[in-house]
Scaffold this motif. Structure first.
Motif, PDB file in Angstrom:
ATOM      1  N   GLY A 246       0.830  -1.196   0.000  1.00 48.09           N
ATOM      2  CA  GLY A 246       0.000   0.000   0.000  1.00 48.09           C
ATOM      3  C   GLY A 246       0.861   1.242   0.000  1.00 48.09           C
ATOM      4  O   GLY A 246       2.055   1.190   0.300  1.00 48.09           O
ATOM      5  N   GLY A 247       0.253   2.357  -0.355  1.00 48.05           N
ATOM      6  CA  GLY A 247       1.008   3.602  -0.385  1.00 48.05           C
ATOM      7  C   GLY A 247       0.192   4.704  -1.011  1.00 48.05           C
ATOM      8  O   GLY A 247      -1.048   4.655  -1.037  1.00 48.05           O
ATOM      9  N   ILE A 248       0.890   5.699  -1.556  1.00 48.48           N
ATOM     10  CA  ILE A 248       0.201   6.819  -2.191  1.00 48.48           C
ATOM     11  C   ILE A 248       0.876   7.161  -3.509  1.00 48.48           C
ATOM     12  O   ILE A 248       2.071   6.918  -3.707  1.00 48.48           O
ATOM     13  N   THR A 249       0.072   7.691  -4.409  1.00 48.73           N
ATOM     14  CA  THR A 249       0.595   8.340  -5.604  1.00 48.73           C
ATOM     15  C   THR A 249       0.392   9.837  -5.414  1.00 48.73           C
ATOM     16  O   THR A 249      -0.640  10.267  -4.883  1.00 48.73           O
ATOM     17  N   SER A 250       1.360  10.594  -5.856  1.00 53.35           N
ATOM     18  CA  SER A 250       1.320  12.038  -5.629  1.00 53.35           C
ATOM     19  C   SER A 250       1.532  12.751  -6.955  1.00 53.35           C
ATOM     20  O   SER A 250       2.543  12.541  -7.634  1.00 53.35           O
ATOM     21  N   GLN A 251       0.570  13.571  -7.337  1.00 48.46           N
ATOM     22  CA  GLN A 251       0.630  14.327  -8.583  1.00 48.46           C
ATOM     23  C   GLN A 251       0.004  15.691  -8.364  1.00 48.46           C
ATOM     24  O   GLN A 251      -0.987  15.826  -7.637  1.00 48.46           O
ATOM     25  N   GLU A 252       0.570  16.702  -8.981  1.00 49.16           N
ATOM     26  CA  GLU A 252       0.052  18.049  -8.801  1.00 49.16           C
ATOM     27  C   GLU A 252      -1.416  18.134  -9.211  1.00 49.16           C
ATOM     28  O   GLU A 252      -2.226  18.756  -8.532  1.00 49.16           O
ATOM     29  N   ALA A 253      -1.778  17.499 -10.341  1.00 52.47           N
ATOM     30  CA  ALA A 253      -3.150  17.593 -10.840  1.00 52.47           C
ATOM     31  C   ALA A 253      -4.123  16.782 -10.012  1.00 52.47           C
ATOM     32  O   ALA A 253      -5.272  17.182  -9.826  1.00 52.47           O
ATOM     33  N   GLY A 285      -6.172   2.010  -7.366  1.00 55.93           N
ATOM     34  CA  GLY A 285      -5.508   3.284  -7.145  1.00 55.93           C
ATOM     35  C   GLY A 285      -6.128   4.367  -8.010  1.00 55.93           C
ATOM     36  O   GLY A 285      -7.223   4.210  -8.552  1.00 55.93           O
ATOM     37  N   GLU A 286      -5.418   5.454  -8.143  1.00 56.94           N
ATOM     38  CA  GLU A 286      -5.856   6.602  -8.938  1.00 56.94           C
ATOM     39  C   GLU A 286      -4.906   6.792 -10.102  1.00 56.94           C
ATOM     40  O   GLU A 286      -3.689   6.815  -9.927  1.00 56.94           O
ATOM     41  N   GLU A 287      -5.469   6.931 -11.309  1.00 58.24           N
ATOM     42  CA  GLU A 287      -4.654   7.148 -12.492  1.00 58.24           C
ATOM     43  C   GLU A 287      -3.994   8.521 -12.462  1.00 58.24           C
ATOM     44  O   GLU A 287      -4.423   9.428 -11.742  1.00 58.24           O
ATOM     45  N   TRP A 288      -2.945   8.664 -13.259  1.00 54.42           N
ATOM     46  CA  TRP A 288      -2.334   9.976 -13.446  1.00 54.42           C
ATOM     47  C   TRP A 288      -3.292  10.835 -14.285  1.00 54.42           C
ATOM     48  O   TRP A 288      -3.660  10.453 -15.392  1.00 54.42           O
ATOM     49  N   HIS A 289      -3.719  11.974 -13.752  1.00 55.26           N
ATOM     50  CA  HIS A 289      -4.672  12.831 -14.450  1.00 55.26           C
ATOM     51  C   HIS A 289      -3.974  13.549 -15.609  1.00 55.26           C
ATOM     52  O   HIS A 289      -2.856  14.058 -15.465  1.00 55.26           O
ATOM     53  N   ALA A 290      -4.642  13.594 -16.763  1.00 56.22           N
ATOM     54  CA  ALA A 290      -4.112  14.282 -17.940  1.00 56.22           C
ATOM     55  C   ALA A 290      -4.758  15.663 -18.024  1.00 56.22           C
ATOM     56  O   ALA A 290      -5.970  15.775 -18.211  1.00 56.22           O
ATOM     57  N   LEU A 925      11.498   9.852  -6.711  1.00 55.27           N
ATOM     58  CA  LEU A 925      11.603  10.499  -5.399  1.00 55.27           C
ATOM     59  C   LEU A 925      11.922  11.978  -5.476  1.00 55.27           C
ATOM     60  O   LEU A 925      11.698  12.709  -4.514  1.00 55.27           O
ATOM     61  N   THR A 926      12.446  12.445  -6.602  1.00 48.66           N
ATOM     62  CA  THR A 926      12.732  13.881  -6.717  1.00 48.66           C
ATOM     63  C   THR A 926      11.450  14.695  -6.833  1.00 48.66           C
ATOM     64  O   THR A 926      11.454  15.901  -6.601  1.00 48.66           O
ATOM     65  N   GLY A 927      10.355  14.035  -7.204  1.00 45.81           N
ATOM     66  CA  GLY A 927       9.078  14.721  -7.295  1.00 45.81           C
ATOM     67  C   GLY A 927       8.882  15.539  -8.552  1.00 45.81           C
ATOM     68  O   GLY A 927       7.836  16.183  -8.721  1.00 45.81           O
ATOM     69  N   LYS A 928       9.854  15.544  -9.456  1.00 44.76           N
ATOM     70  CA  LYS A 928       9.721  16.320 -10.692  1.00 44.76           C
ATOM     71  C   LYS A 928       8.897  15.502 -11.686  1.00 44.76           C
ATOM     72  O   LYS A 928       9.328  14.478 -12.170  1.00 44.76           O
ATOM     73  N   GLU A 929       7.699  15.992 -11.994  1.00 44.85           N
ATOM     74  CA  GLU A 929       6.801  15.251 -12.866  1.00 44.85           C
ATOM     75  C   GLU A 929       7.295  15.264 -14.309  1.00 44.85           C
ATOM     76  O   GLU A 929       7.937  16.218 -14.754  1.00 44.85           O
ATOM     77  N   TYR A 930       6.975  14.191 -15.052  1.00 49.93           N
ATOM     78  CA  TYR A 930       7.427  14.081 -16.432  1.00 49.93           C
ATOM     79  C   TYR A 930       6.378  13.371 -17.264  1.00 49.93           C
ATOM     80  O   TYR A 930       5.474  12.704 -16.742  1.00 49.93           O
ATOM     81  N   VAL A 936      -0.675  12.190 -22.261  1.00 47.41           N
ATOM     82  CA  VAL A 936      -0.853  11.318 -21.104  1.00 47.41           C
ATOM     83  C   VAL A 936      -0.761  12.144 -19.832  1.00 47.41           C
ATOM     84  O   VAL A 936      -0.338  13.303 -19.846  1.00 47.41           O
ATOM     85  N   GLY A 937      -1.135  11.541 -18.720  1.00 42.49           N
ATOM     86  CA  GLY A 937      -1.006  12.229 -17.453  1.00 42.49           C
ATOM     87  C   GLY A 937       0.451  12.371 -17.041  1.00 42.49           C
ATOM     88  O   GLY A 937       1.268  11.473 -17.274  1.00 42.49           O
ATOM     89  N   ALA A 938       0.798  13.491 -16.466  1.00 41.04           N
ATOM     90  CA  ALA A 938       2.157  13.691 -15.958  1.00 41.04           C
ATOM     91  C   ALA A 938       2.415  12.710 -14.820  1.00 41.04           C
ATOM     92  O   ALA A 938       1.575  12.521 -13.939  1.00 41.04           O
ATOM     93  N   ILE A 939       3.569  12.066 -14.854  1.00 45.24           N
ATOM     94  CA  ILE A 939       3.893  11.029 -13.880  1.00 45.24           C
ATOM     95  C   ILE A 939       4.526  11.673 -12.652  1.00 45.24           C
ATOM     96  O   ILE A 939       5.570  12.325 -12.747  1.00 45.24           O
ATOM     97  N   GLY A 940       3.884  11.480 -11.526  1.00 42.21           N
ATOM     98  CA  GLY A 940       4.382  12.035 -10.290  1.00 42.21           C
ATOM     99  C   GLY A 940       5.176  11.016  -9.496  1.00 42.21           C
ATOM    100  O   GLY A 940       5.843  10.146 -10.054  1.00 42.21           O
ATOM    101  N   SER A 941       5.077  11.085  -8.183  1.00 39.30           N
ATOM    102  CA  SER A 941       5.818  10.181  -7.298  1.00 39.30           C
ATOM    103  C   SER A 941       4.892   9.094  -6.759  1.00 39.30           C
ATOM    104  O   SER A 941       3.674   9.273  -6.663  1.00 39.30           O
ATOM    105  N   GLN A 942       5.506   7.971  -6.405  1.00 38.69           N
ATOM    106  CA  GLN A 942       4.758   6.862  -5.830  1.00 38.69           C
ATOM    107  C   GLN A 942       5.548   6.311  -4.646  1.00 38.69           C
ATOM    108  O   GLN A 942       6.734   5.994  -4.780  1.00 38.69           O
TER     109      GLN A 942
END
Length: 951
Positions: A246-253, A285-290, A925-930, A936-942
């Motif tokens: 278990g864990g979290i996904t983190s994305q600005e959007a 989980g939650e998809e990366w939002h586009a 882990l740097t948190g810089k989305e790409y 596609v949705g910007a890939i954040g941290s997991q």
């Protein structure tokens, strides 16, 4: 019946016991350190009878077999040891020698016969359960990205596309994935949906990956490479294993969202003849939002937004693709008497688009995957000389797929059932793959038809035009008139979150007709059989193998994707091959492997795929391997290349199988009749054949409209045929000693690929009337000169765009290299570094309409650093990846993808008494989305925490 057998088997799981006649006890240690090894496998040779060492490295084995017999002691990363048991109550002390390097691991896929990685005649990458434990990625499938030469493009959280050696797309039909010998690709979509419906992480035994052309042994579609995922056999790997993650996904959007991943595996050998296993996986989980709302035109980014561009077409905004020319609408309304004569002069000669909906208004971003797998294994003679396997897999899940449009894959179901007979030197198997698209839908058409559900296009644009004219006559300037016009046309629009919007959404996404709906409907299946026989027991001077395969497709989309309006479309393909492998020179240092395969698909001519390779083992201990190979590959046109018939919004897609051209025609299209008196207003349809036989090149039409050329150019579109690649490769694997006990393992390869008949999409424009050879003419206006009808059609807007499926005649080449270095530094810390270079050679001027879609960075660097035993029961691993920017080309959008650096890491702690491993880790882990691709949705941290129990 099968379900009952599985139920009875697992009810008996805890009550079955063997009567012991012979007892063997012992201890297993590491020959280098002297430390005991927990979890080592102890089994009778060629049988399923065995046990494992406890956390002190000790074991007790009670069996009914009488001595003498042979024990095999093994554990990943060590050489197998054999011990002869000659009496009851025998005590043994076994020291296992660690593999010198990963090059000592055994692989099968490179030559369809067991051999060390060091000896493989071609490039090969490998991952096993030990590597999975140490990966820093959230899953083993994500961890494939850390292998050298491997690209993983992220479409969504649960859909990742694996590729090697360029030409990457999300619909990656040039790269094959096999799970226990079964093709994991969707029958209709033609590509593997990542691990959405694949294998449970607890059941993975090995993953072997062959980059480059592999058709000589594996047939069509093993073009860029092939990946083999092999599960654990219940005879060899028994017990109950559970994984909680278990864990979290983190994305600005999207913000921070929880995810869960649960796996369980149960396996037991009830005797030396019968074993069974079952696996269950659940992920949510939650998809990366586009949320890329930048403006686009003709497949590229342009400036402007909804406020500044009245013909705005946002990338992740859908429904705004519907646009028309205001003056043209006014002229039509004039002709109908709705607007007064001359009113059209008040309108600018520009296009206006309808207001669209953001993707987040249309998509369910719930990522979900439920997978079940099971097998019944029977050994008639109580050993592995012959095994009969029934294997079943079911999967259902949600994900997001990006092709020409963005698709919400919802409740997508796929099942596979296989019967296999496998012996020491042969296998024969047959399986069926069936899918149900569930409640999947096309987000672009969802938006278009929700708009039309509320208000049809003619009404909307008519209201916009009328309000603009009234505003202009009332003294408003153009900006003010446009604002009033949109406000008027939008009055009462369905807004997300309202009951009206939901009702329209539910109706549209349940309707498979793209004229009024958006549902992705499909029940396509295929039947596959293949076999292989190694003749080593009959021929002793060389190793001969023969084999073949057969596949029957049954396309069944009820006319919503394919042109199967009157029932399923069936077609077949088959192939046969042979391979010979011979060793030469003293100590068998030179190994020559030659193979050839013949394949024939129903709609195409047959194809031969030869391969020859040379591998020389140098050095005192044969630890310097030099190799060279000539390989070929081919890819049959996919089901969609041949039989698609689909309105994708921006263009009509029509496959080019000979019997498909007349199956498909467009929906009714309005003929404007503007400026001509020889056709008249009304509607028409255009057949798929016209796209191939009477069409202009789309680029030439654009250039003609811009005044760059005098006339558009007729498109030359041949029917699609298989594409081919010829690959040349040289490589080196070896161990370089750097003094004392230090050594570096080196794995280097260089390749050059030449492509022929590269399968390509070409965009064309079909006029409603006239011919592209300009032989049909008519006078325009009273006493006017003769003008080609097809040019009149273009000038009147009486044309339609098609996307065709054909081959490029251009010379296309690619080349590249990979090098991997692995060593131990400091106090036995593992350090790995690899570099990949990939280059594409193509002259665009030789085929202006062709987009190759190489979609691969030129430079990639990957670094691994870690230690499995930093201190007792504690280990860690760090992976870093860098790649430079590259150009992404697709039917969705062309754009430059920025360079990126990604850092993953994990720490793990083992609790032997609990048979447990705890792991804490994170990805990016740097948190810089790409972005992996535009749209596609910007890939954040997991971030994740897992607990794995292996009994």
């Amino acid at each position: 019946m099968i379900k009952k057998l599985i139920l009875l088997a697992f009810i008996a799981f805890s009550s079955v016991a063997m009567v012991g006649q012979t007892t063997v006890t012992g201890t297993v240690t590491d020959a280098k350190t002297g430390e005991t090894i927990p979890g080592a496998n102890i089994k009778i040779s060629r049988k399923a009878l065995g046990t494992t060492t406890d956390f002190d490295g000790k074991f007790v084995l009670d069996v009914s077999d009488n001595p003498p017999f042979t024990l095999e002691i093994s554990v990943l990363g060590f050489h197998v040891e054999k011990v002869e048991i000659t009496k009851n109550n025998q005590k043994v002390m076994v020291s296992l020698v660690e593999n010198e390097t990963s090059l000592d691991e055994i692989v099968v896929s490179a030559s369809r016969t067991p051999e060390r990685v060091m000896e493989s005649p071609v490039t090969i990458e490998r991952m096993d359960s030990r590597a999975i434990k140490n990966t820093s990625a959230p899953s083993f499938y994500d961890g494939l990205e850390n292998l050298k030469g491997v690209d993983v493009n992220t479409n969504s959280l649960t859909f990742k596309s694996v590729n090697t050696r360029g030409f990457a797309t999300f619909s990656n039909t040039r790269f094959m994935q096999l799970v226990d010998g079964m093709d994991n690709s969707s029958p209709a979509l033609n590509f593997a949906l990542g691990n959405l419906l694949g294998m449970s992480e607890l059941d993975v035994n090995t993953v072997e990956l062959l980059p480059g052309a592999s058709s000589a042994l594996y047939g069509a579609n093993a073009f860029n490479g092939i990946m083999f995922m092999t599960s654990k056999n219940p005879f060899d790997d028994q017990g109950i294993s559970v994984s909680l993650k278990g864990g979290i996904t983190s994305q600005e959007a999207a913000g921070d969202n929880e995810f869960y991943d649960f796996n369980i595996r149960m396996a037991h050998a009830f005797s030396d003849k019968f074993a069974a296993k079952a696996t269950l996986s659940y992920l949510k989980g939650e998809e990366w939002h586009a949320t890329d709302y930048r403006n686009t035109k003709d497949g590229v980014y342009v400036s402007g937004d909804r406020d500044s561009d009245r013909n705005y077409d946002g990338l992740n905004v859908y429904g705004d693709e519907v646009s028309t020319n205001l003056r043209g609408v006014a002229q039509t309304l004039e002709g109908l008497g709705i607007l007064p004569a001359g009113a059209s002069a008040l309108l600018p000669d520009e296009s206006v688009s309808r207001t669209g909906y953001n993707e987040s208004d249309l998509m369910s971003y719930e990522a979900k995957s439920v997978k079940f797998g099971g097998s019944l294994n029977y050994r008639p003679w109580g050993n592995d000389r012959l095994e009969i396997i029934w294997n079943t897999k079911f999967g259902i899940g949600n994900t997001i797929y990006q092709g020409t449009n963005r698709y919400n894959i919802k409740d997508f179901f796929m099942e596979q059932h296989k019967l296999e007979l496998k012996g020491k030197n042969f296998f024969v198997r047959g399986y069926v793959t069936n899918e149900d698209a569930g409640n999947s839908y096309d987000s672009r058409f969802a938006a278009i038809n929700i708009n039309r559900y509320w208000k049809d296009d003619n009404t909307w644009f008519g209201q916009y035009t009328g309000a603009f004219v009234q505003g202009t006559l009332g003294g408003l300037n153009a900006e003010e008139a446009h604002a009033v016009a949109r406000q008027t046309a939008e009055a009462g629009r369905l807004l997300p979150g309202t009951a009206g919007f939901k009702a329209a959404f539910d109706q549209v996404t349940a309707d498979p007709s793209l004229v009024t709906g958006a549902k992705f409907q499909d029940n396509t299946k295929y039947y596959h059989a293949d076999g292989n026989l190694n003749l080593q027991d009959y021929i002793d001077w060389a190793e001969f193998q023969v084999g073949g395969s057969y596949r029957l497709y049954s396309l069944n989309s009820s006319g919503s994707i394919f042109t199967d309006y009157d029932g399923p479309i069936k077609y077949n393909e088959y192939g046969v091959y042979t391979q010979v492998q011979k060793k030469f020179l003293e100590e068998d240092r030179l190994k020559v492997t030659a193979s050839i395969r013949y394949d024939k698909a129903q709609n195409f001519e047959g194809n031969f795929s030869p391969r020859i390779s040379f591998a020389y083992a140098g050095g005192e201990n044969k630890n310097q391997n030099f190799r060279a190979s000539f390989q070929t590959g081919f890819r049959n046109p996919s089901t969609q290349d041949q039989y698609i018939g689909l309105n994708a919004g921006r263009a009509y897609l029509v496959g080019s199988a000979p019997d498909n051209l007349d199956r498909y025609s467009t929906q009714s299209l309005i003929v404007s009749g503007t400026g001509q008196n020889f056709t008249g207003s009304g509607t028409t349809t255009v057949s798929g054949r016209s796209a191939y036989e009477n069409a202009f090149s789309a680029i030439s039409v654009q250039n003609f409209a811009a005044g760059k050329i005098a006339a558009p150019i007729a498109a030359e579109v041949a029917l699609v045929k298989p594409e081919r690649v010829t690959a040349f490769e040289v490589g080196y694997r070896g161990i370089v000693n750097t003094g004392d006990t230090k050594r570096i393992t080196v794995d280097l390869s260089v390749y050059y690929n030449q492509y022929e008949d590269f399968i390509a999409n070409k965009n064309v424009v079909v006029p409603f009337y006239g011919d592209v050879a300009f032989t049909q003419t008519a006078p325009v206006g009273p006493g006017g000169s003769l003008v080609p009808l097809s040019l009149v059609a273009l000038g009147s807007g009486d044309f339609v765009a098609f996307q065709t499926y054909t081959n490029s005649a251009a010379d296309i080449n690619s080349y590249g290299a990979t090098i991997g270095l692995n060593t131990k530094v400091f106090d036995d810390f593992n350090l790995g570094l690899n570099y990949t270079y990939a280059k594409f050679d193509f002259d665009q001027s030789s085929d202006p309409d062709f987009e190759a879609g190489f979609n691969t960075p030129e430079h990639k660097v990957k670094l691994q650093f870690g230690k499995t035993d930093l201190f007792k029961n504690f280990g860690f691993n760090i992976n870093a990846r860098w790649q430079d920017e590259y150009r992404w080309e697709s039917t969705f959008l062309d754009a430059t993808i920025a360079s990126r650096t990604v850092l993953d890491a994990q720490i793990n702690y083992s609790v032997p008494t609990w048979k447990s491993v705890f792991k804490l880790g994170g990805a990016n882990l740097t948190g810089k989305e790409y972005l992996s691709a535009p749209g596609v949705g910007a890939i954040g941290s997991q971030y994740y925490l897992s607990w794995t129990i292996n009994n």
